[in-house]
Design an enzyme around this catalytic site. Structure first.
Site, PDB file in Angstrom:
ATOM      1  N   GLU B  47      -7.571  29.172  67.600  1.00  0.00           N
ATOM      2  CA  GLU B  47      -8.583  29.984  66.918  1.00  0.00           C
ATOM      3  C   GLU B  47      -8.243  30.152  65.432  1.00  0.00           C
ATOM      4  OE1 GLU B  47     -11.167  30.477  68.421  1.00  0.00           O
ATOM      5  OE2 GLU B  47     -10.643  30.449  70.538  1.00  0.00           O
ATOM      6  N   ASN B  51     -10.469  28.516  62.464  1.00  0.00           N
ATOM      7  CA  ASN B  51     -11.107  29.364  61.439  1.00  0.00           C
ATOM      8  C   ASN B  51     -10.890  28.813  60.038  1.00  0.00           C
ATOM      9  OD1 ASN B  51     -12.295  31.207  63.099  1.00  0.00           O
ATOM     10  ND2 ASN B  51     -10.667  32.729  62.949  1.00  0.00           N
ATOM     11  N   ARG B 103     -21.653  29.262  67.467  1.00  0.00           N
ATOM     12  CA  ARG B 103     -20.330  29.800  67.819  1.00  0.00           C
ATOM     13  C   ARG B 103     -20.486  31.215  68.361  1.00  0.00           C
ATOM     14  NH1 ARG B 103     -17.476  25.798  66.024  1.00  0.00           N
ATOM     15  NH2 ARG B 103     -18.271  24.679  64.227  1.00  0.00           N
TER      16      ARG B 103
END
Lengths: 112, 147
Positions: B47, B51, B103
């Protein structure tokens, strides 16, 4: 990641092998999206995760996107052979509000 | 357990998200993490690095710096980018908030859920630094027993 797509009547089963993340989710979206586009009769989608080694939020987003297509057809999305760590991700993400986990592929295929 | 560290810099491309997971999981395996804890670390790493690729550099070229450290039987993972920064950290931490409709906006939620500590420092147009810390539950238990 490798995808194996099998259509049986109104049901499309997708066996997901390997890792579903930022790198592989575009292919996931494209392959399944193309199949759903070409076969408007598909109403239910089953994901088989028995050979899936990793999923993160990019992968969950890709799964949710396919749900949106199926929901427009009044269909169902289900998952089978879900390993425990994926069950936890599905729970945390809220994905189980729109996708059921079925005990077996045979059980899931009864949607047809 | 001896202290250890690893510094690595790589291009901000989707293909390197999996690479970062492998590196962090291998490094973390030096501590007494369970398989379930290692899986949580893999997700949190994925994650944080994703990002950087998606948001920090908006899929333009850039570099991601990964700093790993083992100290006091605790794993620290620092993910640093020199991208656009986060304009509203509180909003970014909100579940289901995402700047992209494809998302789920769960990246920061997973990072907070799966690690013992997660802190973010960000400056607009300067970059973002994410620090995640986790100690094996079994090490916490043995430390408690010794007290």
């Amino acid at each position: 990641m490798n995808l194996e797509l099998k259509q049986n009547g109104r049901v499309l089963t997708v066996v997901v092998s390997g890792e579903l993340d930022l790198s592989t989710s575009p292919d996931f979206r494209r392959r399944i999206g193309d199949e759903l586009e070409q076969n408007q009769g598909i109403q239910h989608l089953i994901f088989d995760f028995k050979e899936t080694s990793f999923v993160d939020s990019s992968g969950l987003g890709a799964i949710l996107g396919r749900y949106r297509t199926i929901a427009k057809r009044d269909g169902k999305v289900s998952a089978v052979n879900v390993p425990p760590h994926l069950v936890r991700l599905f729970e945390l993400s809220g994905l189980l509000k729109v996708m059921t986990i079925d005990p077996s592929l045979e059980e899931a295929e009864k949607y047809d | 357990m001896k202290e250890n560290y690893l510094l690595i810099t790589f291009p901000s491309i989707p293909e390197n998200v999996g690479l970062a997971r492998v590196i962090v999981a291998s490094f973390a395996a030096q501590l007494d993490f369970t398989l379930n804890e290692l899986e949580e670390i893999r997700v949190a790493t994925s994650e944080a690095v994703s990002n950087c690729v998606i948001h920090a550099y908006r899929e333009q070229s850039g570099e991601i710096q990964l700093e790993l450290k083992i100290q006091d039987e605790t794993l620290s993972i620092k993910v640093i980018d020199g991208g656009c920064g986060i304009s509203d950290l509180d909003l970014a931490k909100t579940a289901a908030y995402s700047t992209d409709p494809e998302r789920m906006g769960l990246g920061l939620v997973f990072m907070e859920s799966f690690m013992d500590q997660m802190t973010i420092e960000s400056q607009l147009n300067q970059g973002t630094q994410v620090l995640m810390v986790k100690k094996p539950e079994r090490s916490k238990d043995s430390n408690d027993d010794g007290q």
